[in-house]
Enzyme design. Structure first.
Site, mmCIF file in Angstrom:
data_model
loop_
_atom_site.group_PDB
_atom_site.id
_atom_site.type_symbol
_atom_site.label_atom_id
_atom_site.label_comp_id
_atom_site.label_asym_id
_atom_site.label_seq_id
_atom_site.Cartn_x
_atom_site.Cartn_y
_atom_site.Cartn_z
ATOM 1 N N GLU A 232 0.849 -1.222 -0.008
ATOM 2 C CA GLU A 232 0.040 -0.156 0.054
ATOM 3 C C GLU A 232 0.938 1.167 0.002
ATOM 4 O O GLU A 232 0.749 2.109 0.764
ATOM 5 C CB GLU A 232 -0.987 0.039 1.489
ATOM 6 C CG GLU A 232 -2.010 -1.155 1.101
ATOM 7 C CD GLU A 232 -3.429 -0.916 1.873
ATOM 8 O OE1 GLU A 232 -3.337 0.147 2.752
ATOM 9 O OE2 GLU A 232 -4.267 -1.496 1.827
ATOM 10 N N GLU B 98 -5.284 -8.416 0.096
ATOM 11 C CA GLU B 98 -6.132 -8.143 1.375
ATOM 12 C C GLU B 98 -7.454 -7.935 0.973
ATOM 13 O O GLU B 98 -7.907 -7.141 0.047
ATOM 14 C CB GLU B 98 -5.577 -6.940 2.157
ATOM 15 C CG GLU B 98 -4.438 -7.098 2.820
ATOM 16 C CD GLU B 98 -3.946 -5.990 3.463
ATOM 17 O OE1 GLU B 98 -4.894 -5.096 3.915
ATOM 18 O OE2 GLU B 98 -2.445 -5.751 3.791
HETATM 19 C C1 BGP Z 1 -4.533 -2.075 5.026
HETATM 20 C C2 BGP Z 1 -3.287 -2.555 5.593
HETATM 21 C C3 BGP Z 1 -3.358 -3.435 6.722
HETATM 22 C C4 BGP Z 1 -4.572 -3.340 7.608
HETATM 23 C C5 BGP Z 1 -5.772 -3.132 6.878
HETATM 24 C C6 BGP Z 1 -6.955 -3.150 7.776
HETATM 25 O O1 BGP Z 1 -4.384 -0.597 4.758
HETATM 26 O O2 BGP Z 1 -2.463 -2.901 4.667
HETATM 27 O O3 BGP Z 1 -1.990 -3.473 7.472
HETATM 28 O O4 BGP Z 1 -4.327 -2.557 8.666
HETATM 29 O O5 BGP Z 1 -5.671 -1.943 5.994
HETATM 30 O O6 BGP Z 1 -6.961 -1.685 8.355
HETATM 31 P P1 BGP Z 1 -7.563 -1.464 9.642
HETATM 32 O O7 BGP Z 1 -6.658 -2.197 10.550
HETATM 33 O O8 BGP Z 1 -7.345 0.118 10.054
HETATM 34 O O9 BGP Z 1 -9.127 -1.859 9.797
#
Ligand code: BGP
Length: 467
Positions: free
Chosen positions: A166, A367
């Site tokens: 990201e 993800e």
């Molecule tokens: C993405 C990241 C992850 C994870 C996910 C969910 O942006 O790559 O590391 O954190 O988002 O986000 P959050 O934990 O804020 O719900």
């Protein structure tokens, strides 16, 4: 398009799950690990404890891999902590750090799980940050050196590599994510350029030193809808998509900046400086696939041209808007999760199609998932039917995308196991496996299978969504 029948998932489809180092490992200073920018943070969202304990995966990885194998995972996407391998970012290599990842990858393979490794998931070594971080060209060289160390040590075990998780979210929202991408907007776009050059050089290095391995970028990608058919809203949505999605991927895949994104940078005096050799470096870095993270789509309206274009309060998927480019808009057709993120499975299909139309490369989802306040019940389970619903709807849309002709390598939802969320601590859970720890009391870190664990296990075994 509607179909009478959807194509099945291909044999060998990589049903997986994801994590990152700083959110799971804990052991933040064990066995010679240096601090990362995440460890050096002193401010965390209210009521959250930070990331130093994670879910104790560093010490329990064998137990976790056994659970992943029971789940039936074909692939596991994790990240390597740069400062565990090279504590100050570009000095001495820490053999204990490399040993951990060798043991993890070996354990995964022994259970028939394909390791997929991200080289950097937000956690730049703090020592590099103190020497300028991504603003400094020396960080580009340090990243290439680190990648070489890791390729040499782990290349025989890991067939799929991701460069930087990201990057686009780090650039747009670095202060919010605590990733060290800070300074004025112009400075951040120069940091972005350095990361793109570093990524291209690392992809070229992987191809030279690991000819059988595959490597790709891993941005967060979201299709962007115009708020209405007003042509001004349509342009605003396309501009936002150029800045949010294509800026990063056009450079990664085509080796040149997206013209709309470049026009945006130039008009503000934010265009990055190219050092001698940068253009050539960008041109040589060709990915083998595109990995992407998808949680939600976005909707954009024409800007008013003042600071009310920016919606300031919220987390990474709520803060939207760019003065004079677009305003974030709500999508009345979509439901929202408990954290106010819009849920858009069909937007997932659209995103696949946009990516494949543009780049014609295989796609790997690294993800996708639902954060929720899970509750451990007295029977030692979590009845997370809401997560099953979310995943089922998104997986159905992958099948639509496959039927549309998109080449999809696999699906690694977030997350394999509960971990510490970026904004809401451990309370916001995503995993198939519940970890018994609270925000400030880490308890015993006991693992419990959620209902979604058994559901995903059946799905993987059948290589199909249950009817
Ligand atoms: C993405 C990241 C992850 C994870 C996910 C969910 O942006 O790559 O590391 O954190 O988002 O986000 P959050 O934990 O804020 O719900």
């Amino acid at each position: 398009m509607q179909y009478d029948q959807l194509l099945p998932f291909p044999a060998g489809f990589l049903w997986g799950a994801s994590t990152s180092a700083y959110q799971t490992e804990g052991a933040w200073d064990a066995d010679g690990k240096g601090p990362s920018v995440i460890d050096a943070r002193t401010q965390f969202p209210e009521g959250t404890a930070g990331f130093k304990d994670g879910v104790d995966h560093y010490r329990r990885f064998r137990e976790d891999v056994a659970l992943f194998a029971e789940l039936g995972l074909k692939a596991y996407r994790f990240s390597i902590s740069w400062s565990r391998v090279i504590p100050d970012g570009d000095g001495e290599v820490n053999p204990a750090g490399l040993r951990f990842y060798r043991e993890l990858a070996t354990e995964l393979r022994a259970h028939g799980i394909t390791p997929i490794a991200t080289l950097m998931h937000f956690d730049l070594p703090q020592a590099l940050q103190e020497r300028g971080g991504w603003a400094s060209r020396s960080t580009v060289d340090a990243f290439v050196r680190y990648a070489g160390v890791v390729f040499d040590a782990l290349g025989d075990l890991i067939p799929y590599w991701l460069t930087i998780n990201e990057q686009n979210m780090m650039i747009m929202l670095g202060e919010m994510l605590g990733t060290g991408t800070t300074g004025g907007r112009r400075a951040v776009w120069q940091q972005n350029h350095h990361m793109l050059v570093a990524q291209a050089r690392v992809m070229a290095l992987a191809h030279r030193s690991l000819p059988a391995a595959k490597i790709g970028p891993a941005p967060n990608v979201a299709c962007v809808y115009p708020a209405t058919p007003d042509p001004l809203d349509v342009i605003a949505a396309a501009d936002f998509s150029a800045i949010r999605n294509w800026l990063y991927l056009d450079v990664a895949v085509r080796g040149t900046y997206n013209p709309t994104a470049w026009a945006f940078l130039r008009a503000r005096g934010w265009e990055p400086e190219f050092a001698p050799g940068d253009a050539e470096a960008l041109a040589t870095g060709a990915p083998d696939f595109i990995a992407f993270n998808y949680y939600t789509s976005h909707t954009a309206a024409a800007p008013k041209g003042d600071d009310t274009d920016i919606r300031a309060n919220g987390d990474q998927h709520i803060v939207l808007g760019e003065e004079g480019v677009y305003r974030g808009a709500d999508n009345p057709f979509l439901e929202r999760n408990e954290f106010n993120w819009e849920i858009d499975p069909i937007g997932f299909r659209t995103t696949f199609r946009e990516l494949y139309d543009r780049y014609r490369l295989p796609l790997l989802v690294t993800e996708n998932g639902l954060g929720a306040y899970d509750e451990l019940t007295e029977d030692g389970r979590v009845h997370d039917h809401y997560r099953i619903d979310y995943l089922a709807q998104h997986i159905r849309q992958i099948q639509y995308a496959i039927t549309d002709g998109v080449d999809v390598l696999g699906y690694c939802p977030w997350s394999a196991i509960d971990l510490v969320s970026t904004h809401q601590g451990i309370r916001k859970r995503y995993g198939f496996i519940y970890v018994d720890r609270d925000e400030f009391d880490v308890k015993d870190f006991a693992r419990h299978r959620k209902d979604s664990f058994f559901w995903y296990q059946r799905l993987i075994a059948a290589n199909a969504l249950p009817e």
